[in-house]
Write an enzyme that holds these catalytic residues in place. Structure first.
Site, short mmCIF file in Angstrom:
data_model
loop_
_atom_site.label_atom_id
_atom_site.label_comp_id
_atom_site.label_asym_id
_atom_site.label_seq_id
_atom_site.Cartn_x
_atom_site.Cartn_y
_atom_site.Cartn_z
N GLU A 245 -5.39 -1.78 -5.85
CA GLU A 245 -5.99 -1.84 -4.51
C GLU A 245 -6.50 -0.48 -4.04
O GLU A 245 -6.11 0.04 -3.00
CB GLU A 245 -4.98 -2.43 -3.52
CG GLU A 245 -4.56 -3.85 -3.90
CD GLU A 245 -3.75 -4.58 -2.85
OE1 GLU A 245 -3.04 -3.91 -2.08
OE2 GLU A 245 -3.85 -5.81 -2.78
N GLU B 219 -3.77 -11.03 -8.22
CA GLU B 219 -2.78 -11.20 -7.14
C GLU B 219 -3.27 -12.26 -6.18
O GLU B 219 -4.40 -12.17 -5.69
CB GLU B 219 -2.60 -9.90 -6.33
CG GLU B 219 -1.61 -8.93 -6.88
CD GLU B 219 -1.31 -7.79 -5.91
OE1 GLU B 219 -1.17 -8.05 -4.70
OE2 GLU B 219 -1.23 -6.64 -6.39
C1 BG6 Z 1 -0.71 -6.31 -2.42
C2 BG6 Z 1 0.05 -5.27 -3.21
O1 BG6 Z 1 -1.35 -5.69 -1.40
O2 BG6 Z 1 0.00 -7.25 -1.71
C3 BG6 Z 1 1.48 -5.64 -3.56
O3 BG6 Z 1 -0.64 -4.90 -4.38
C4 BG6 Z 1 2.10 -6.33 -2.36
O4 BG6 Z 1 2.15 -4.49 -3.94
C5 BG6 Z 1 1.32 -7.60 -2.06
O5 BG6 Z 1 3.45 -6.62 -2.54
C6 BG6 Z 1 1.89 -8.43 -0.95
O6 BG6 Z 1 2.09 -7.65 0.18
P1 BG6 Z 1 3.51 -7.55 0.87
O7 BG6 Z 1 3.37 -6.50 1.89
O8 BG6 Z 1 3.76 -8.90 1.44
O9 BG6 Z 1 4.48 -7.20 -0.19
#
Ligand code: BG6
Length: 496
Positions: free
Chosen positions: A203, A394
């Protein structure tokens, strides 16, 4: 029709949210290891110490407008019971990786994305690599291969060796570039024949929102953020160069955080604002996929009095060595409007633009909206702009799961995945997009990055640990485990 035969189904984790035990095996702390726990109402803090012994904490993480530690303070982990650092235990993946990879294989995973903790491999970034650190990641990669799972390694996922934040303001320091390339090539060499897919920076576009988290900046004025971003661009390009010249079997991707941005109303001002917000995100992928800085960014820097940081020779490297594929995270979408009257964002906003809730979408307890079209939109945007291989690395939903009788009935997660996979399928079937794979975020429960709490769980596998790292760390299969297993087995045909 449908996903291609070798579609890379699977899941993802990151070292600082999953492994825990940063010092074990001779490793060293990274920036993520000085971030305290929080929640959706309490911000995470970065703890620090001054030369005169004064200690304290500052909210330098996601969601905070704070951009500086106090003058003379350096980030450190404090031995004070008042502070809890979730990254020190996390999901204890460091000791459970073999069991976890076996669970992934049982779900039918074809790929697993994990990150390498740079400070575990190079406790001293200027020194020699740690054999124990390297061995650990070799073991993880071997375990994947033995289960027929293709590893995808993120070289930098929201953590920088702490010493670099202390000594050179993290990625503002030019020395990070060569140190990172040395680390990347060390990994390529050690994992030759085991790992063929790598991502450079997770990211990369989140540097504006969280400069400490993404780049270890303890002082983050706009020019410092810009310098750090370009140092990461350069490091990424030099990594691509090293791979292409010496490891031709390796493919290096970039990683963008993306969510479609909608204008709330048909007022052209709302539509233009939404487009501009997306343009700002896509500038990071323009640089990494096209080797080009979009003209609107020069204008923005001019207005803000910022200077483009790299030399002409360095820019030539960035232009030449673009990434082999684009990977991205996509969780949902956001909405922008200048019609803030009567909205929460309107209070005290002085008539400017603000982000508001989407009246057509449902949100979870952390305010994240599930958008059933977001993956299709994302894939079309990338495909039309870059015409390159794409990989969703993701996507997922965090929930305060209720664990009962050895499992979790997470129908909300199944619903979310069903809609998102359908959206991706539409992009493949209806729009002809060539997609490499889909990796679900936090397939094994991990500590959340934004809040630093365990309560916001994403996984198909429940980890018995609470927000303060107490529990047995036993793993249990949730309902979504069996659902995803069926989806993978049918190559995305059975979504019921
Ligand atoms: C992404 C990141 O932004 O979102 C992860 O690459 C992160 O590291 C994921 O865990 C979900 O966000 P959060 O804040 O709910 O863990």
């Amino acid at each position: 029709m449908g996903f291609k035969k070798d579609f890379l189904w699977g899941g993802a984790t990151a070292a600082n949210q999953y492994e825990g035990f940063p010092l074990e095996g001779g490793g060293a702390f990274a920036t993520a290891d000085v971030m305290t726990n929080g929640s959706h109402t309490v911000r995470r803090q970065v703890t620090w110490k001054k030369e005169n012994g004064e200690t304290g904490s500052t909210p330098l993480c996601f969601g905070s407008p704070e951009r500086h530690l106090p003058e003379g303070a350096v980030p450190v982990a404090l031995d004070d019971p008042k502070y809890y650092y979730p990254g020190h235990i996390a999901s204890d993946g460091y000791h459970h990786y073999a069991e976890d990879i076996a669970l992934m294989a049982e779900m039918g995973f074809k790929s697993y994305r994990f990150s390498v903790k740079w400070s575990r491999v190079f406790p001293d970034p200027w020194g020699e690599p740690s054999e124990e650190g390297l061995k650990y990641y070799e073991n993880v990669a071997r375990e994947c291969k033995e289960h027929g799972i293709e590893p995808l390694i993120t070289l930098h996922h929201y953590e920088t060796p702490l010493i670099l934040a202390q000594k050179c303001n993290g990625w503002e320091g030019k020395e990070c570039v060569d140190l990172f390339v040395k680390y990347a090539t060390t990994m390529f060499t050690r994992l030759k024949g085991l790992v063929k897919y790598y991502l450079t920076f997770n990211e990369i576009n989140c540097i504006d929102a969280a400069p400490f988290v993404t780049a270890g900046l303890i002082h983050a004025e706009p020019q410092q953020i810009l310098n750090a971003a370009f140092n990461q661009f350069l490091a990424s390009s030099l990594t691509v160069k090293a791979a292409h010249e010496n490891f031709p079997e390796i493919k290096v991707g970039m990683m963008l955080a993306y969510g479609p941005c909608y204008g709330l109303t048909a007022d052209p001002a709302d539509q233009l604002a939404a487009r501009k917000a997306e343009d700002h995100t896509l500038y990071y992928s323009d640089v990494q996929m096209l080797g080009r800085i979009p003209t609107y960014m020069y204008k923005e820097w001019e207005k803000k009095g910022l200077k483009r940081p790299l030399t002409d020779d360095e820019m030539k490297i960035v232009e030449k060595y673009t990434c082999d594929f684009l990977s991205f995270s996509c969780y949902g979408s956001s909405v922008l409007t200048c019609h803030l009257e009567g909205t929460q964002a309107g209070s005290g906003n002085g008539g400017a633009f603000g982000r508001v809730a989407n009246p057509y979408l449902k949100t979870n307890a952390w305010g994240w909206a599930t958008d059933p079209q977001c993956l299709r939109i994302a894939l079309n945007v990338f495909n039309n702009r870059y015409h390159c291989p794409l990989w969703c690395v993701e996507n997922g939903i965090g929930w305060n799961d209720a664990y009962e009788n050895g499992t979790v009935h997470d129908d909300y997660r199944i619903d979310y995945m069903r809609q998102n996979i359908q959206s991706m399928k539409d992009a493949v079937d209806e729009d002809g997009i060539d997609l490499m794979g889909y990796l679900y975020w936090g397939c094994i429960d991990v500590v959340s990055n934004g809040e630093g709490e365990m309560a916001k769980r994403y996984g198909h596998v429940y980890v018995d640990a609470d927000n303060l790292g107490k529990g047995t760390f036993a793993r249990s299969r949730k309902d979504s485990f069996f659902w995803y297993q069926k989806v993978i087995k049918s190559n995305g045909e059975e979504l019921d």
